[in-house]
Write a protein that holds these residues in place. Structure first.
Motif: not given
Length: 278
Positions: A6-19, A116-117, A132-134
């Motif tokens: 559970v998060g707030a934005t798509v970019s936040q959800a994807l940053s955990a992989l990008a970083a 998937l987010t 929401y992110t799988y």
């Protein structure tokens, strides 16, 4: 569920992989992609962009991640998902998809992807601030919980104070503390959509989009989003008729959902053609 964060934005959800990607890792993205699924990769990786229709053919052994939207924000085009997934699998690349413009009207199977987010404020009709992110187990092995917090703890109520780090062992390790009011609103709309059923929503939305396209002599899109030429006069007539649309990539974007009626569509067509529907 164990694979949902559970998060707030798509970019936040994807940053955990990008970083967490190694230096110089290649991420392949459509050149017309919405930037929530482009900027996080540009910050942390070597970004390569190609037109959406060439994405599958552009995957190479150097590609670590293929990131794309299931449905394009600007014009509603669906991605050639099966071809992209096959190409990524053949080269052992992770697949990341933004389903913000799909979930809610298009049946989606999240487990086809590594990630998937979905931002819920579009077709899930929730307030802003709910995403929401799988996260597949494979994806989580490559990720870092860079926004670790008490809510992501193995026992949230017991994670308020002090060390040691004690995160959940599943996708909840990537949770953000919820925006409570957003989640309260999301609970209502998600229950409504579940009760109606996405297939029924799909049929309603796509039928209205097809009616819109037919009224403007445009080729049907097969989806819930359609675009039309934008000019100042057309935009003025839409506003005068009380029809709300958006302008994206230089064209009028019209979206059709549960709250849209045939009368709404006909009013939009009349405004764009300059013909009185009566």
């Amino acid at each position: 569920p164990a694979d949902i964060a559970v998060g707030a934005t798509v970019s936040q959800a994807l940053s955990a992989l990008a970083a967490a990607l190694p230096p110089g890792a290649e991420v392949l993205v459509p050149e017309e992609e919405f930037t929530s699924n482009l900027f996080p990769w540009a910050v942390s990786a070597r970004l390569r962009t190609v037109p959406l229709e060439r994405l599958a053919d552009a995957v190479t052994p150097r590609t670590r991640v293929v990131a794309f939207s299931l449905v394009q924000s600007a014009d509603g085009r669906p991605a050639p998902t099966a071809d992209i997934l096959t190409a990524a699998r053949d080269h052992d690349a992770l697949t990341v998809t933004d389903a913000t413009q799909a979930c809610g009207w298009l049946p989606v199977q999240a487990t086809r992807f590594d990630i998937l987010t979905c931002a819920a404020y579009k077709w899930l009709m929730a307030p802003r601030g709910a995403t929401y992110t799988y996260l597949s187990p494979r994806a989580r092995r490559h990720m870092r919980p860079i926004a670790a917090n008490w809510y992501a703890g193995s026992d949230p109520g017991g994670s308020y104070y002090g060390p040691p780090l004690r995160l959940a062992s599943d996708a909840r390790a990537f949770d953000l503390s919820p925006a409570w009011f957003s989640q309260v609103g999301a609970a209502v709309t998600l229950e409504l959509l579940g009760r109606i059923g996405v297939p029924a929503v799909h049929d309603h939305d796509t039928a209205l989009a097809a009616r819109f396209c037919a009224g403007l002599d445009l080729a049907p899109t097969g989806g819930a989003i359609a675009t039309a030429p934008a000019d100042a006069a057309a935009l003025r007539r839409l506003a005068e008729a009380g029809v709300r649309t958006a302008v994206r990539a230089g064209r009028i974007r019209a979206s059709f959902h549960l709250y849209t009626t045939e009368d709404d569509v006909d009013r939009a067509v009349a405004a764009l053609t300059g013909h009185d529907p009566t």
